[in-house]
Design a protein around this motif. Structure first.
Motif, mmCIF file in Angstrom:
data_model
loop_
_atom_site.group_PDB
_atom_site.id
_atom_site.type_symbol
_atom_site.label_atom_id
_atom_site.label_comp_id
_atom_site.label_asym_id
_atom_site.label_seq_id
_atom_site.Cartn_x
_atom_site.Cartn_y
_atom_site.Cartn_z
ATOM 1 N N VAL A 129 16.642 -23.971 -8.866
ATOM 2 C CA VAL A 129 16.281 -24.321 -10.016
ATOM 3 C C VAL A 129 15.089 -23.118 -10.336
ATOM 4 C CG1 VAL A 129 14.989 -25.798 -11.532
ATOM 5 C CG2 VAL A 129 16.876 -26.601 -9.967
ATOM 6 N N ALA A 130 14.985 -22.658 -11.642
ATOM 7 C CA ALA A 130 13.862 -21.498 -11.800
ATOM 8 C C ALA A 130 13.630 -21.731 -13.489
ATOM 9 C CB ALA A 130 14.387 -20.430 -11.877
ATOM 10 N N LEU A 131 12.218 -21.899 -13.612
ATOM 11 C CA LEU A 131 11.899 -22.035 -14.966
ATOM 12 C C LEU A 131 11.298 -20.759 -15.435
ATOM 13 C CD1 LEU A 131 11.290 -23.767 -17.597
ATOM 14 C CD2 LEU A 131 8.708 -24.107 -16.794
ATOM 15 N N PHE A 132 11.756 -20.205 -16.457
ATOM 16 C CA PHE A 132 11.479 -18.593 -16.881
ATOM 17 C C PHE A 132 10.688 -18.743 -18.155
ATOM 18 C CE2 PHE A 132 12.456 -13.874 -17.208
ATOM 19 C CZ PHE A 132 12.423 -13.608 -15.883
ATOM 20 N N CYS A 133 9.236 -18.679 -18.128
ATOM 21 C CA CYS A 133 8.659 -18.983 -19.257
ATOM 22 C C CYS A 133 7.949 -17.683 -19.771
ATOM 23 C CB CYS A 133 7.461 -20.120 -18.694
ATOM 24 S SG CYS A 133 6.337 -20.432 -20.241
ATOM 25 N N HIS A 134 7.993 -17.314 -20.886
ATOM 26 C CA HIS A 134 7.723 -15.929 -21.636
ATOM 27 C C HIS A 134 7.928 -14.903 -20.506
ATOM 28 C CE1 HIS A 134 6.052 -18.383 -24.876
ATOM 29 N NE2 HIS A 134 5.617 -19.196 -23.887
ATOM 30 N N GLY A 135 8.990 -14.838 -20.066
ATOM 31 C CA GLY A 135 9.389 -13.665 -19.168
ATOM 32 C C GLY A 135 8.902 -13.488 -17.766
ATOM 33 N N HIS A 136 8.177 -14.608 -17.276
ATOM 34 C CA HIS A 136 7.829 -14.982 -15.810
ATOM 35 C C HIS A 136 8.217 -16.061 -15.392
ATOM 36 C CE1 HIS A 136 5.113 -11.345 -16.547
ATOM 37 N NE2 HIS A 136 4.524 -11.861 -17.600
ATOM 38 N N ALA A 137 8.583 -16.357 -14.340
ATOM 39 C CA ALA A 137 9.055 -17.479 -13.291
ATOM 40 C C ALA A 137 7.919 -18.019 -12.655
ATOM 41 C CB ALA A 137 9.924 -16.826 -11.886
ATOM 42 N N ALA A 138 7.929 -19.486 -13.462
ATOM 43 C CA ALA A 138 7.025 -20.336 -12.794
ATOM 44 C C ALA A 138 6.912 -20.474 -11.296
ATOM 45 C CB ALA A 138 7.050 -21.651 -13.558
ATOM 46 N N ARG A 139 5.814 -20.292 -10.724
ATOM 47 C CA ARG A 139 5.425 -20.609 -9.358
ATOM 48 C C ARG A 139 4.695 -21.678 -8.930
ATOM 49 N NH1 ARG A 139 8.114 -16.353 -7.203
ATOM 50 N NH2 ARG A 139 8.889 -14.791 -8.302
ATOM 51 N N ALA A 140 4.437 -21.856 -7.825
ATOM 52 C CA ALA A 140 3.353 -22.948 -7.171
ATOM 53 C C ALA A 140 2.097 -22.049 -6.709
ATOM 54 C CB ALA A 140 3.885 -23.458 -5.743
ATOM 55 N N ALA A 141 1.010 -22.882 -6.723
ATOM 56 C CA ALA A 141 -0.163 -22.307 -6.560
ATOM 57 C C ALA A 141 -0.287 -21.212 -5.348
ATOM 58 C CB ALA A 141 -1.092 -23.319 -6.121
ATOM 59 N N ASP A 142 0.542 -21.697 -4.422
ATOM 60 C CA ASP A 142 0.568 -20.466 -3.212
ATOM 61 C C ASP A 142 1.574 -19.185 -3.432
ATOM 62 O OD1 ASP A 142 3.101 -21.561 -3.029
ATOM 63 O OD2 ASP A 142 2.826 -22.247 -0.909
ATOM 64 N N GLY A 143 2.151 -19.174 -4.735
ATOM 65 C CA GLY A 143 2.710 -18.089 -5.027
ATOM 66 C C GLY A 143 4.456 -18.200 -4.694
ATOM 67 N N SER A 144 4.711 -19.335 -3.943
ATOM 68 C CA SER A 144 6.034 -19.681 -3.567
ATOM 69 C C SER A 144 6.871 -20.180 -4.799
ATOM 70 C CB SER A 144 6.197 -20.438 -2.576
ATOM 71 O OG SER A 144 5.594 -21.936 -2.729
ATOM 72 N N HIS A 145 8.241 -20.213 -4.691
ATOM 73 C CA HIS A 145 8.886 -20.803 -5.798
ATOM 74 C C HIS A 145 9.110 -22.203 -5.411
ATOM 75 C CE1 HIS A 145 11.598 -21.201 -9.037
ATOM 76 N NE2 HIS A 145 12.355 -21.715 -8.363
ATOM 77 N N PRO A 146 8.931 -23.277 -6.255
ATOM 78 C CA PRO A 146 9.149 -24.633 -6.279
ATOM 79 C C PRO A 146 10.559 -24.996 -5.711
ATOM 80 C CG PRO A 146 7.818 -24.364 -8.120
ATOM 81 C CD PRO A 146 8.338 -23.001 -7.615
ATOM 82 N N GLU A 147 10.837 -25.839 -4.789
ATOM 83 C CA GLU A 147 12.388 -25.978 -4.390
ATOM 84 C C GLU A 147 12.908 -27.410 -5.250
ATOM 85 O OE1 GLU A 147 14.610 -24.383 -2.411
ATOM 86 O OE2 GLU A 147 13.105 -22.936 -2.417
ATOM 87 N N ALA A 148 12.946 -27.221 -6.382
ATOM 88 C CA ALA A 148 13.150 -28.286 -7.251
ATOM 89 C C ALA A 148 14.417 -28.900 -7.169
ATOM 90 C CB ALA A 148 12.977 -27.939 -8.761
ATOM 91 N N GLY A 149 15.467 -28.408 -6.478
ATOM 92 C CA GLY A 149 16.749 -29.108 -6.056
ATOM 93 C C GLY A 149 16.428 -30.245 -5.438
ATOM 94 N N HIS A 150 15.447 -30.239 -4.574
ATOM 95 C CA HIS A 150 15.125 -31.409 -3.542
ATOM 96 C C HIS A 150 14.344 -32.486 -4.254
ATOM 97 C CE1 HIS A 150 17.295 -29.357 -0.337
ATOM 98 N NE2 HIS A 150 16.369 -28.351 -0.641
#
Length: 300
Positions: A148-169
């Motif tokens: 799962v990825a959210l692409f908002c105004h040309g940028h992927a949304a990320r967690a505070a630590d820079g990683s990508h949220p594992e929304a499949g879980h």
């Protein structure tokens, strides 16, 4: 009619790698966004990470033979940490916990970047596919797992630590489906393409033909699957409110059969039911690799 340009006439290219749990896809992308070459193979397993990375570099070089290779991008089944290291021993044991981009860069003599495969799929669809023109795009990839990825105004949304949220879980309601993430019932275990194949007894394509020709029992299987996809998607829609949702991965080919069940699962009280613009991915199984090649062109 003009002959297509030969590889050496195509100008600099980037290579994108989609490193999935079961399959690895490699594309060669030119500056116009055209896929000049593509290959696929089973994802390495049962060998050391160092050997796996070296063999992947060799496969990249072979795919790009005859082209002026500028950079490489990788989309990997996550988690991928902020340093670009894959931390996924459950799905990608042969590529986890090593500096894979450094190994490939050193071996090929070019820049290499990496991100979560859900992000690269979103980049691909946003630039070249069904996400064009969307300001807030949610891409859900139904493959070996769920990306799962959210692409908002040309940028992927990320967690505070820079990683990508594992929304499949996500935790979802449904039959018991224990996951390595620790949940007793996990969205990925209920609604990935792998889960669909379990539901159909590995007869997904066969049952899809029957469902499309009016078999009610086959149609009912895809209705169940659609409701399971909707179980997690509803939470994401409530939290993120995207203007468009693109469904990709191997299960996207059955979206027409699953959509009714999915939308039924998403139905809530007036004012709480999401107005959903839903599209199937246009780039198919190449979305992650194409997005990775675009990422390489931008950043490597």
């Amino acid at each position: 009619m003009n002959a297509p340009p030969r590889p050496h006439e195509a100008g600099p290219v980037t290579v994108g790698v989609d490193l999935g749990g079961t399959g690895t896809r490699i594309v060669v992308l030119d500056a116009d966004g055209t896929v000049r070459r593509e290959t696929s193979s089973p994802t390495a397993a049962g060998i050391s990470p160092t050997r796996a990375a070296a063999e992947l570099a060799d496969s990249i070089a072979a795919a790009a033979a005859g082209f002026a290779l500028r950079a490489v991008g990788i989309g990997a089944s996550g988690p991928v940490d902020r340093l670009g290291v894959i931390r996924n021993p459950d799905t990608l044991p042969a590529y986890s916990d090593i500096p894979i981009t450094d190994i490939i860069s050193d071996r090929l003599g070019i820049g290499c970047v990496i991100d979560n495969d859900a992000v690269t799929a979103a980049i691909g669809e946003h630039n070249n596919g069904a996400g064009r023109g969307s300001d807030t795009l949610l891409v859900v990839t139904l493959g070996t797992g769920i990306g799962v990825a959210l692409f908002c105004h040309g940028h992927a949304a990320r967690a505070a630590d820079g990683s990508h949220p594992e929304a499949g879980h996500l935790a979802v309601n449904g039959p018991s489906a224990p996951c390595y993430c620790g949940l007793p019932t996990c969205w990925e275990q209920l609604a990935s393409r792998t889960a669909l194949d379990r539901l159909t007894g590995n007869r997904s394509a066969e049952l899809a033909i029957k469902a499309r020709t009016g078999d009610p029992d086959a149609a009912a299987v895809f209705d169940v699957y659609g409701r399971r996809v909707g179980a997690g998607l509803g939470t994401l829609l409530t939290l993120l409110k995207p203007d468009r949702v693109v469904i990709g991965g191997g299960a996207a080919r059955y979206l027409d059969l699953a959509e009714t069940g999915m939308r039924r699962s998403l139905r809530r009280a007036p004012g709480f039911t999401a107005v959903l613009e839903l599209r199937a991915a246009e780039l198919g199984n190449l979305a992650g690799a194409i997005g990775a090649a675009i990422l390489a062109r931008r950043t490597a």
